[in-house]
Design a protein around this motif. Sequence first.
Motif, PDB file in Angstrom:
ATOM      1  N   THR A 100       0.806  -1.220   0.000  1.00 50.19           N
ATOM      2  CA  THR A 100       0.000   0.000   0.000  1.00 50.19           C
ATOM      3  C   THR A 100       0.838   1.269   0.000  1.00 50.19           C
ATOM      4  N   ALA A 138     -10.986   0.321  -0.109  1.00 48.49           N
ATOM      5  CA  ALA A 138     -11.460  -0.043  -1.453  1.00 48.49           C
ATOM      6  C   ALA A 138     -12.323   1.073  -2.037  1.00 48.49           C
ATOM      7  N   THR A 148     -10.689  -3.120  -6.186  1.00 42.87           N
ATOM      8  CA  THR A 148      -9.936  -3.981  -5.275  1.00 42.87           C
ATOM      9  C   THR A 148     -10.449  -5.410  -5.392  1.00 42.87           C
ATOM     10  N   TRP A 151      -7.196  -8.390  -0.510  1.00 45.41           N
ATOM     11  CA  TRP A 151      -6.096  -7.881   0.299  1.00 45.41           C
ATOM     12  C   TRP A 151      -5.157  -9.025   0.646  1.00 45.41           C
ATOM     13  N   VAL A 246      -2.274  -5.195  -2.001  1.00 39.62           N
ATOM     14  CA  VAL A 246      -3.624  -5.108  -2.560  1.00 39.62           C
ATOM     15  C   VAL A 246      -3.581  -5.488  -4.044  1.00 39.62           C
ATOM     16  N   THR A 248      -5.294  -5.440  -7.526  1.00 37.65           N
ATOM     17  CA  THR A 248      -6.209  -4.470  -8.127  1.00 37.65           C
ATOM     18  C   THR A 248      -6.385  -4.706  -9.625  1.00 37.65           C
TER      19      THR A 248
END
Length: 335
Positions: A100, A138, A148, A151, A246, A248
């Motif tokens: 992140t 998200a 998203t 995680w 994350v 994505t």
Amino acid sequence: MTMIKKPLHYFVNRTAVFLTASMFIAGIGTAHAQTTLKVGHVFAADHPWQIALNGMAQDVSEATNGEVVIEVYPAAQLGGDREMAEGLGLGTIEMGLFGTGALQVLDKRLIVEELPYAWPTREHAYRALDGKLGEALADVLKEKNINTLSWWESGYRHITNSVRPIETPEDLQGIKLRVPEAELRVDTFRQLGALPTPMAFSEVFTALQQGAVDGQENPLATIYASKFYEVQDHLALSGHIWGSAVLTISDRAWNRLSEEQQRLLQEAAEKWKIEERRMIVESDEQLLAELEAAGVQITRPDAAAFQEAVAPIWDQYEAEFGRELVDLVREYSQQ
């Protein structure tokens, strides 16, 4: 040095997963157009992220009868974290897996989980990111045209350097430490007395090797997979930050998929989240043994002095992240 042993089924093609022509000869997927999605990350091809992404790609290919192909690109082949994060928002990058800290370029709120010493155990962090905190973050990503999927985990971050063992915050005085391009990390290590130096991950090994920086901080899996032990003498198990990862997908790529394909991709991402987290956890003790065997001197500093030293960072960043998000971190960290 003995390499880490992984189950055979993990060793899918290390650089990308493709459908072969034989699937089409067998009649699989011939009735539908094929959608190819590229997913990038910055770590080496034997990192748990790559292994899990390869497994996910194979599952998606099988579940969609070859209609969705995910190609996995490690080692910043699609660009560094910053470039990929910006590309996701613009729709020029289809998928990315990030720690992140890289997402500060999009919105500072996305790094709230990286407040120092926020998570007494990784289970506290799992509950937060699989719960309300993950939902809130998200929503922030969705504002940036990014979806998203799941995680995952980077793990607890620790400090390596080539100057001296680290036992107390005072030992960090004057050490030039590479940190990600994130203000929170810079401010945290400046508060600890180090000389934080923001730098793209792809440049770190060379910078350590040439002495441009004295040290860096990363999870054990990253330290090992990136071979930092070849150019670093000391490892301090500081655990100053637990970091998620994350997974994505850009709005543009997401909207190319049917609702059924979206569901199957989401299910595969969740399945491999569990496996990737397991790999990170189970590898830590083995990695410590490997690093020690490589000649790295390991210290286990008392966290209390470090926690006290960085306490002002929480007050400083509450205004930037917003009281609501910081309170969510506090809530889950105490559960």
